[in-house]
Design an enzyme around this catalytic site. Sequence first.
Site, PDB file in Angstrom:
ATOM      1  N   ASP A 119       0.882  -1.167   0.000  1.00  0.00           N
ATOM      2  CA  ASP A 119       0.000   0.000   0.000  1.00  0.00           C
ATOM      3  C   ASP A 119       0.920   1.218   0.000  1.00  0.00           C
ATOM      4  OD1 ASP A 119      -1.673   2.120   0.542  1.00  0.00           O
ATOM      5  OD2 ASP A 119      -2.433   1.337   2.446  1.00  0.00           O
ATOM      6  N   LYS A 146       3.065  11.211  -3.526  1.00  0.00           N
ATOM      7  CA  LYS A 146       1.964  10.565  -4.246  1.00  0.00           C
ATOM      8  C   LYS A 146       1.059  11.588  -4.941  1.00  0.00           C
ATOM      9  CE  LYS A 146      -1.647   7.087  -3.441  1.00  0.00           C
ATOM     10  NZ  LYS A 146      -2.147   6.102  -2.449  1.00  0.00           N
ATOM     11  N   GLU A 180      -7.208   0.480  -4.575  1.00  0.00           N
ATOM     12  CA  GLU A 180      -7.217   0.387  -3.107  1.00  0.00           C
ATOM     13  C   GLU A 180      -8.543  -0.158  -2.559  1.00  0.00           C
ATOM     14  OE1 GLU A 180      -5.989   4.337  -1.992  1.00  0.00           O
ATOM     15  OE2 GLU A 180      -3.963   4.020  -2.768  1.00  0.00           O
TER      16      GLU A 180
END
Length: 619
Positions: A25, A86, A183
């Site tokens: 993740d 990100k 996700e």
Amino acid sequence: MSLLQISEPNQSKNPHQHRYALGIDLGTTHSLVSVVRSGKAGVLPFEHSPLLPSVVYYGNQSTTPLVGEQALAYADDLTNTIISAKRFMGRAKSDIKFSHPYQLAGSDKTMPAFITAQGEKSPVETSAHILKHLKNHAAAALPPDSIQGAVITVPAYFDDAQRTATKDAATVAGLTVLRLLNEPTAAAIAYGLDKNTTHGVYLVYDLGGGTFDVSLLRLSDGVFEVLATGGNSALGGDDIDRLLANWLIKTANLNPADIDNAEKSRLAKLAKQYKQALTDSDTVAIDINIQGQTLQTTLDNQTLSQIIEPVIRRTILACGQVLADAKIDKNTLNDVILVGGSTRMPVIRQAVQTHFGRTPLCSINPDEVVAIGASIAADQLVNQSNNALLLLDVTPLSLGVETMGGLVEVIIPRNTPIPVTRRQVFTTHQDGQTGMVVHVVQGERDTVADCRSLARFELHGIPPMKAGLARIEITYAIDANGQLTVSARETTTDVVSQIQVSPSYGLSEEQQEQLLKAGFEYAQADKAARMLIELKVDAERELIALNSALQEFAELLSDEQKQALADKMQAVQAAIAQDDKAVLDDALGKLKPHSDHFASVIMNKNVKDALAGTHTSDW
Ligand code: ADP
Ligand code: MG
């Protein structure tokens, strides 16, 4: 006594050498790595916690980049400590509208680089440093050379550029990407939803550090499809910390406007501790000093929920928006899944529970659930399925269905990330048609003859209806292993038929390339061929309709009219056989006045019939 080694066909000759695959993740605030060992998925904790801060330090206090806690120690060095790479992934400089403390290099149209004491660092490189750290951490916990690759999660709303940047980062980190996984889908996999049921609609509520993401997933035949996404890219735990810090200031009888930024950021850190303490106990004692003022008080969850009400309200509104977009009633959801560190808060759980009228799924740690789901998917990819399909994470070639006249209707275009499900509705083209052949093809050309035929099956039992009335829903679902299931369903009767195919099976990379190249080379010729075929199909349809009208209403035309119509119809029939668009256009043009006339005669009769037997007094 010694044990006998047995190796199953198609499995590793060395059964002791287990193949591990990582689930990663790569979060905005934190990143985690998880792995399935002895059939059980679990995150690999660092010294203090399983969460690695997604932070990289490129300052001159170190000769090499520092990652995680070590980098966080330099958080005050704003321009050299990158804390949210990100948000920059796959974005051009001109796309970056949010505020940030970094100095950016590069032109408007390209992904910028951070200007740091250690040189220019692109967001891809920064992400690569985080990935490499996670990979090394996992390698230390697993047998040497046993890592086969990783499944890396990305937000469901990530576009192609953002996904490509993420893959590039993995490549730079020396990590094989088995698959990028959404996700919310990873969270659903962690809860085994794809194993326990075959169909359902799920809402994933993901409140992290700086972002709120809400996604709606539909599960059909073991494949998750993202129906809609929404949320707020500037709403998360950090806002909760700020609201709470302001409450501390006001409770100490001070004015937030009089407090400088450094003090505010110290208070926000304290606030974070209080908020986290309230996860496990219902009250927390506060004894601090703010600019000479002592603040002694207690805070409970009830007060906390009032303080952070603006955040809660905005998340609930975003959920409503996504449900409205997908036209789904919240009461028909099969489950609500909680993801993200902030959903540990009892007040958030309570708010979600109250709004949706059901207990959300939260038994797996919400900040670990995405990594855990990713590792389960990764393990399935390397240990439980046919290796030939493993590297396929987008459809390499378009998948379509044959329609009238040997044309291809694309259902899943090439380069679509898998797993994926797509549906399209077709109809019958003849009156009373009770069966239909579904021909599944692969390739980039417009005609079936130039594509590769994958499978063919029939749907029977369509109730006889007028042409064009039946609704046949064709669904293409590709699961995580590249397995394609095609099903056809007649929606008024629910008659279903389906077949399974492996789209890339037996197709070498050269062959795939060949089919792709052909698609580009013949685009022009295909367009002409397509137009001719479509015209032929229309012409045939028209002849069928005219013939059936003639059977019923021939007496409405005079003999000459009938003869003229029949002649023009015959000319069209002959032109269809000639394969020349100009000839067919011409024949159709000559038929038109006659068929139009016939249609108007029939219409007049129908109107008269409708009026017949009706007295004017009824009006
Ligand atoms: P992201 O996915 O954006 O990287 P995370 O899911 O790791 O973020 O969530 C980070 C947020 O979760 C932070 O704001 C942190 O304060 C919050 N958080 C973590 N644990 C708790 C807790 N026990 N109670 C309240 N908030 C928490
Ligand atoms: Mg997250």
